[in-house]
Enzyme design. Structure first.
Site, PDB file in Angstrom:
ATOM      1  N   PHE A 275      12.321 -46.676 -42.343  1.00 54.05           N
ATOM      2  CA  PHE A 275      12.771 -46.364 -43.471  1.00 54.05           C
ATOM      3  C   PHE A 275      14.034 -46.188 -43.770  1.00 54.05           C
ATOM      4  O   PHE A 275      14.939 -45.762 -42.876  1.00 54.05           O
ATOM      5  CB  PHE A 275      12.260 -44.855 -43.444  1.00 54.05           C
ATOM      6  CG  PHE A 275      12.264 -43.989 -44.901  1.00 54.05           C
ATOM      7  CD1 PHE A 275      11.720 -44.270 -45.890  1.00 54.05           C
ATOM      8  CD2 PHE A 275      13.407 -43.293 -45.135  1.00 54.05           C
ATOM      9  CE1 PHE A 275      11.737 -43.789 -47.013  1.00 54.05           C
ATOM     10  CE2 PHE A 275      13.747 -42.610 -46.388  1.00 54.05           C
ATOM     11  CZ  PHE A 275      12.704 -42.905 -47.471  1.00 54.05           C
TER      12      PHE A 275
ATOM     13  N   ASP B 171      20.812 -48.224 -38.414  1.00 59.14           N
ATOM     14  CA  ASP B 171      20.741 -46.993 -39.297  1.00 59.14           C
ATOM     15  C   ASP B 171      20.403 -45.800 -38.466  1.00 59.14           C
ATOM     16  O   ASP B 171      19.722 -45.422 -37.925  1.00 59.14           O
ATOM     17  CB  ASP B 171      19.547 -47.389 -40.174  1.00 59.14           C
ATOM     18  CG  ASP B 171      19.324 -46.144 -41.141  1.00 59.14           C
ATOM     19  OD1 ASP B 171      19.866 -44.996 -40.989  1.00 59.14           O
ATOM     20  OD2 ASP B 171      18.401 -46.241 -42.170  1.00 59.14           O
TER      21      ASP B 171
ATOM     22  N   LYS C  46      22.867 -37.601 -43.657  1.00 57.17           N
ATOM     23  CA  LYS C  46      22.174 -36.464 -43.341  1.00 57.17           C
ATOM     24  C   LYS C  46      23.029 -35.196 -42.479  1.00 57.17           C
ATOM     25  O   LYS C  46      23.412 -34.545 -43.327  1.00 57.17           O
ATOM     26  CB  LYS C  46      21.022 -36.575 -42.324  1.00 57.17           C
ATOM     27  CG  LYS C  46      19.973 -37.457 -43.182  1.00 57.17           C
ATOM     28  CD  LYS C  46      18.668 -37.468 -42.196  1.00 57.17           C
ATOM     29  CE  LYS C  46      17.408 -38.126 -42.886  1.00 57.17           C
ATOM     30  NZ  LYS C  46      16.643 -37.037 -43.902  1.00 57.17           N
TER      31      LYS C  46
HETATM   32  C1  LIG Z   1      16.936 -43.497 -41.084  1.00 53.90           C
HETATM   33  C2  LIG Z   1      16.970 -43.119 -42.644  1.00 53.90           C
HETATM   34  N1  LIG Z   1      17.659 -43.968 -43.307  1.00 53.90           N
HETATM   35  C3  LIG Z   1      18.206 -43.698 -44.629  1.00 53.90           C
HETATM   36  C4  LIG Z   1      17.456 -42.690 -45.156  1.00 53.90           C
HETATM   37  C5  LIG Z   1      17.754 -42.181 -46.609  1.00 53.90           C
HETATM   38  O1  LIG Z   1      18.679 -41.210 -46.686  1.00 53.90           O
HETATM   39  P1  LIG Z   1      18.788 -40.678 -48.097  1.00 53.90           P
HETATM   40  O2  LIG Z   1      17.648 -39.579 -48.353  1.00 53.90           O
HETATM   41  O3  LIG Z   1      20.157 -39.386 -47.608  1.00 53.90           O
HETATM   42  O4  LIG Z   1      19.186 -41.452 -49.097  1.00 53.90           O
HETATM   43  C6  LIG Z   1      16.736 -41.489 -44.494  1.00 53.90           C
HETATM   44  C7  LIG Z   1      16.208 -40.259 -44.862  1.00 53.90           C
HETATM   45  O5  LIG Z   1      15.192 -39.755 -44.350  1.00 53.90           O
HETATM   46  C8  LIG Z   1      16.312 -42.102 -43.063  1.00 53.90           C
HETATM   47  O6  LIG Z   1      15.534 -41.240 -42.357  1.00 53.90           O
END
Ligand SMILES: Cc1ncc(COP(=O)(O)O)c(C=O)c1O
Length: 401
Positions: free
Chosen positions: A131, A217, A249
């Protein structure tokens, strides 16, 4: 817009691990706004920094400098081992968008004479089950075909490898078109499934051999949550790093901010005008991030998360109705046994029963609950939460007062 289900509860106030709803009822927050409020709700140092910055300077745009953003960038660079540069933005998806654009620029995309032909190496290989966010490129990098179906046509240049499968990934990394491999150290939204260290080390070697960027990520896993500053530190040998790291986050403890870090020679692929954000790097959000990072360092949150995670994980594993526990630090998933799932109509039913009893968690898969409390959670709060879980799974007692 109807993008979210109707909420079961409306919260009005929080402090540390505790939340209160609009009826004055208390809850223990073992989800932290999806791994965001890592220092707990209403942390006084973050609140004071925000108040001071709000009455000093909120915003000036990136046409000018401000004194706060560069300090956030420098702190992140230090926590990542130095020698890099940072682009500040407002969310995890935007941090990934920046990384994907950087990979294309680094791979040679762009007008001739600016370091590339019309199309250089552009493709990104990510993993099934991953994700990376909801914007178009981050969504396309997200290796979940069910999330793609409604939004065709998607941007081109994305390929997906089976998670933890180096042979599959190796087949996809054609160095004539692939610019980067994009992975989470632990698939969070995908079900709290850690990477295999042997896989991650092999990916790093493969990227080096084929001249491809490794972009990690850390939006959910970063900043102490897994018991180390960065999730990749569980996977790569000491001193070995990714080329690009994305964070968001927890960075603002609830104030929207994201960051994309890259090794300086990679970051140099961007030139003025290639990327930008009106709000990215603005003083208010950066004041929250600076305060958050300072408290995180002072409290040694990775050590706190490792110790609290060990306590929480072993206590949850002993609860009747929990089949197994997986994850790292304070990013855990409790896999529920078939009797519990049948009795509650799946993990979502257990999540609802726990909310009724005053414990906030979420069903990260149809069969598992995600537990991600704040990193400063106390032993007493862990014991109280495990007691609520045990009560709900056994069906004993009713909702707590
Ligand atoms: C690993 C990862 N990358 C990216 C995101 C996306 O982040 P945002 O919701 O702040 O755009 C998330 C959100 O859960 C995530 O867990």
């Amino acid at each position: 817009m109807p993008t979210y289900a109707q909420p079961a509860v409306t919260f009005v106030r929080g402090r540390g691990t505790e939340l209160w709803d609009d009826g004055g009822r208390r809850y223990l927050d073992f989800l932290c706004g999806l791994a965001v409020t890592s220092l707990g709700h209403a942390h006084p140092v973050v609140a004071e920094a925000l108040a001071a910055q709000a009455s000093t300077l909120l915003h000036v745009s990136n046409l000018f400098g401000n004194e706060v953003g560069p300090r956030v960038a420098a702190t992140l660079d230090r926590l990542l081992g130095g020698g890099g540069q940072v682009f500040l933005c407002n969310s995890g998806a935007e941090a990934n968008e920046c990384a994907i654009k950087l990979a294309r620029r680094w791979g040679g995309s762009g007008p001739p004479g600016r370091g590339g032909g019309a199309r250089g190496r552009y493709a990104v290989v990510s993993a099934y089950g991953s994700f990376h966010g909801r914007t178009m490129a981050a969504l396309t990098a997200t290796g979940q075909p069910s999330k793609h179906e409604a939004f065709q046509p998607l941007p081109e240049g994305f390929r997906y490898a089976a998670w933890n499968d180096i042979d599959d990934l190796g087949r996809l990394v054609d160095p004539t078109v692939v610019a980067a491999v994009l992975l989470e150290p632990l698939q969070g939204e995908g079900g709290v499934i850690p990477a295999d260290p042997a896989f991650f080390r092999a990916v790093r070697r493969l990227c080096d051999e084929r001249g491809v960027l490794l972009m990690v990520d850390e939006v959910q896993t970063g900043l102490g949550r897994t018991g180390r500053w960065w999730g990749f530190e569980h996977l790569l040998d000491a001193g070995v790093r990714p080329d690009v790291v994305m964070s968001a986050k927890a960075l603002g403890n609830g104030v929207p901010i994201g960051a994309c870090w890259a090794r300086a020679d990679v970051a140099a692929a961007f030139q003025p005008g290639d990327h930008g954000s009106t709000f990215g790097g603005q003083p208010l959000a950066c004041s929250a991030a600076l305060a958050t990072l300072a408290v995180m360092e002072a409290e040694d949150v990775p050590a706190r998360a490792a110790a609290a995670g060990a306590r929480l994980g072993s206590a949850v594993a002993d609860v009747r109705g929990v089949a197994s526990v997986r994850g790292l630090g304070l990013l855990l998933a409790a896999e529920l046994d078939t009797d519990v799932l049948a009795a509650h109509g799946g993990a979502a039913g257990v999540q609802a029963a726990l909310l009724e009893r005053g414990l906030v968690v979420n069903a990260v898969t149809p069969t598992a609950l995600r537990l991600a409390p704040q990193l400063l959670v106390s032993d007493d709060e862990i014991d109280e939460a495990v007691g609520i879980l045990a009560g709900a799974l056994s069906g004993a007692g009713g909702p707590s007062a």
